[in-house]
Design a protein around this motif. Sequence first.
Motif, PDB file in Angstrom:
ATOM      1  N   ASP A  75       6.963  -4.237  -0.545  1.00  0.00           N
ATOM      2  CA  ASP A  75       6.159  -4.985  -1.504  1.00  0.00           C
ATOM      3  C   ASP A  75       5.643  -6.322  -0.985  1.00  0.00           C
ATOM      4  N   GLY A  76       6.020  -6.720   0.165  1.00  0.00           N
ATOM      5  CA  GLY A  76       5.446  -7.914   0.753  1.00  0.00           C
ATOM      6  C   GLY A  76       6.121  -9.210   0.350  1.00  0.00           C
ATOM      7  N   THR A  77       5.923 -10.228   1.150  1.00  0.00           N
ATOM      8  CA  THR A  77       6.343 -11.596   0.846  1.00  0.00           C
ATOM      9  C   THR A  77       5.107 -12.451   0.720  1.00  0.00           C
ATOM     10  N   THR A  78       4.996 -13.154  -0.396  1.00  0.00           N
ATOM     11  CA  THR A  78       3.864 -14.054  -0.596  1.00  0.00           C
ATOM     12  C   THR A  78       4.214 -15.417  -0.028  1.00  0.00           C
ATOM     13  N   LEU A  79       3.475 -15.821   0.990  1.00  0.00           N
ATOM     14  CA  LEU A  79       3.684 -17.127   1.625  1.00  0.00           C
ATOM     15  C   LEU A  79       2.692 -18.120   1.055  1.00  0.00           C
ATOM     16  N   THR A  80       3.206 -19.219   0.551  1.00  0.00           N
ATOM     17  CA  THR A  80       2.363 -20.297   0.037  1.00  0.00           C
ATOM     18  C   THR A  80       2.608 -21.525   0.893  1.00  0.00           C
TER      19      THR A  80
ATOM     20  N   PRO B 126       0.824  -1.215   0.000  1.00  0.00           N
ATOM     21  CA  PRO B 126       0.000   0.000   0.000  1.00  0.00           C
ATOM     22  C   PRO B 126       0.855   1.261   0.000  1.00  0.00           C
ATOM     23  N   GLU B 127       0.407   2.241  -0.744  1.00  0.00           N
ATOM     24  CA  GLU B 127       1.096   3.527  -0.877  1.00  0.00           C
ATOM     25  C   GLU B 127       0.204   4.607  -0.277  1.00  0.00           C
ATOM     26  N   PHE B 128       0.734   5.343   0.669  1.00  0.00           N
ATOM     27  CA  PHE B 128      -0.035   6.377   1.375  1.00  0.00           C
ATOM     28  C   PHE B 128      -0.517   7.467   0.425  1.00  0.00           C
ATOM     29  N   LEU B 129      -1.774   7.864   0.606  1.00  0.00           N
ATOM     30  CA  LEU B 129      -2.332   8.969  -0.170  1.00  0.00           C
ATOM     31  C   LEU B 129      -2.625  10.175   0.714  1.00  0.00           C
ATOM     32  N   ILE B 130      -3.473   9.970   1.732  1.00  0.00           N
ATOM     33  CA  ILE B 130      -3.933  11.099   2.538  1.00  0.00           C
ATOM     34  C   ILE B 130      -4.385  10.597   3.904  1.00  0.00           C
ATOM     35  N   TYR B 131      -4.277  11.486   4.889  1.00  0.00           N
ATOM     36  CA  TYR B 131      -4.658  11.180   6.267  1.00  0.00           C
ATOM     37  C   TYR B 131      -5.570  12.287   6.779  1.00  0.00           C
TER      38      TYR B 131
ATOM     39  N   GLN C  14      -2.155  -9.990   4.392  1.00  0.00           N
ATOM     40  CA  GLN C  14      -3.172  -9.609   3.426  1.00  0.00           C
ATOM     41  C   GLN C  14      -3.544 -10.805   2.571  1.00  0.00           C
ATOM     42  N   GLU C  15      -4.766 -11.252   2.733  1.00  0.00           N
ATOM     43  CA  GLU C  15      -5.292 -12.333   1.914  1.00  0.00           C
ATOM     44  C   GLU C  15      -5.873 -11.753   0.631  1.00  0.00           C
ATOM     45  N   SER C  16      -5.967 -12.599  -0.350  1.00  0.00           N
ATOM     46  CA  SER C  16      -6.439 -12.157  -1.660  1.00  0.00           C
ATOM     47  C   SER C  16      -7.808 -11.498  -1.568  1.00  0.00           C
ATOM     48  N   GLY C  17      -7.924 -10.299  -2.115  1.00  0.00           N
ATOM     49  CA  GLY C  17      -9.200  -9.602  -2.136  1.00  0.00           C
ATOM     50  C   GLY C  17      -9.577  -8.920  -0.839  1.00  0.00           C
ATOM     51  N   LYS C  18      -8.655  -8.891   0.106  1.00  0.00           N
ATOM     52  CA  LYS C  18      -8.939  -8.261   1.393  1.00  0.00           C
ATOM     53  C   LYS C  18      -7.905  -7.188   1.705  1.00  0.00           C
TER      54      LYS C  18
ATOM     55  N   ASP D 284      -2.620 -19.734   6.499  1.00  0.00           N
ATOM     56  CA  ASP D 284      -1.573 -18.716   6.629  1.00  0.00           C
ATOM     57  C   ASP D 284      -1.117 -18.208   5.267  1.00  0.00           C
ATOM     58  N   SER D 285      -1.534 -18.857   4.205  1.00  0.00           N
ATOM     59  CA  SER D 285      -1.157 -18.420   2.856  1.00  0.00           C
ATOM     60  C   SER D 285      -1.698 -17.014   2.609  1.00  0.00           C
ATOM     61  N   ALA D 286      -0.808 -16.096   2.323  1.00  0.00           N
ATOM     62  CA  ALA D 286      -1.183 -14.689   2.154  1.00  0.00           C
ATOM     63  C   ALA D 286       0.074 -13.906   1.800  1.00  0.00           C
ATOM     64  N   VAL D 287      -0.094 -12.606   1.619  1.00  0.00           N
ATOM     65  CA  VAL D 287       1.049 -11.706   1.482  1.00  0.00           C
ATOM     66  C   VAL D 287       1.280 -11.045   2.832  1.00  0.00           C
ATOM     67  N   TYR D 288       2.516 -11.013   3.262  1.00  0.00           N
ATOM     68  CA  TYR D 288       2.877 -10.450   4.553  1.00  0.00           C
ATOM     69  C   TYR D 288       3.708  -9.184   4.346  1.00  0.00           C
ATOM     70  N   PHE D 289       3.314  -8.128   5.060  1.00  0.00           N
ATOM     71  CA  PHE D 289       4.005  -6.858   4.990  1.00  0.00           C
ATOM     72  C   PHE D 289       4.524  -6.471   6.370  1.00  0.00           C
ATOM     73  N   CYS D 290       5.710  -5.909   6.401  1.00  0.00           N
ATOM     74  CA  CYS D 290       6.130  -5.204   7.596  1.00  0.00           C
ATOM     75  C   CYS D 290       5.985  -3.715   7.318  1.00  0.00           C
ATOM     76  N   ALA D 291       5.721  -2.949   8.340  1.00  0.00           N
ATOM     77  CA  ALA D 291       5.528  -1.516   8.174  1.00  0.00           C
ATOM     78  C   ALA D 291       5.841  -0.823   9.489  1.00  0.00           C
TER      79      ALA D 291
END
Lengths: 114, 109
Positions: free
Chosen positions: B101-106, A43-48, B38-42, B84-91
């Motif tokens: 850009d995440g890691t896709t875990l399968t 995800p890329e930030f847009l606005i807060y 992040q699961e697909s479509g969510k 647990d299959s999903a894309v994982y992001f740290c932030a």
Amino acid sequence: GAGVSQTPSNKVTEKGKYVELRCDPISGHTALYWYRQSLGQGPEFLIYFQGTGAADDSGLPNDRFFAVRPEGSVSTLKIQRTERGDSAVYLCASSPRQGALTAFFGQGTRLTVV
Amino acid sequence: GESVGLHLPTLSVQEGDNSIINCAYSNSASDYFIWYKQESGKGPQFIIDIRSNMDKRQGQRVTVLLNKTVKHLSLQIAATQPGDSAVYFCAEKIGKSTFGDGTTLTVKP
């Protein structure tokens, strides 16, 4: 509802058209965020928003993008003269207060510009 | 600019094995990190967080490790399941922070 709700879930529009994407945050949450997510990217930030005001709109890519939150609850992201490069999933998140460290995300609106 | 990023775009593990997903960050002043699933479509879903005054935090089947010396954190998932299959992001904390850009875990059955 209990979570962040975004409508529509999918939107297909023609290049050059205007679109509005809606976000209903969790009730009582004062902070609201918009993000854009392209395929295969984070995800890329847009606005807060904090309350009714945009506290940080530095992520909006250009002046075709605008967002409002007139009553401090529902927010609308508006995109004018859509371009194919605007195609992405637009995510909304809300958190209970200013300074909260994390937020709850909606399921996103998938925008496709054809 | 400052950023967080992930080491591998994809990770495939056998069901029941442990998974380790890595993340590097560049801002030495960062004091809070989140892992999202992040699961697909969510949308992204909060999994676990850690503050910079800690080097380890455990949740249910998940552990986050933080190494401030090398600006690295990892997410360990014990007994990985198909769910647990999903894309994982740290932030970093919510807001303007970069997700990477995440890691896709399968998870293979």
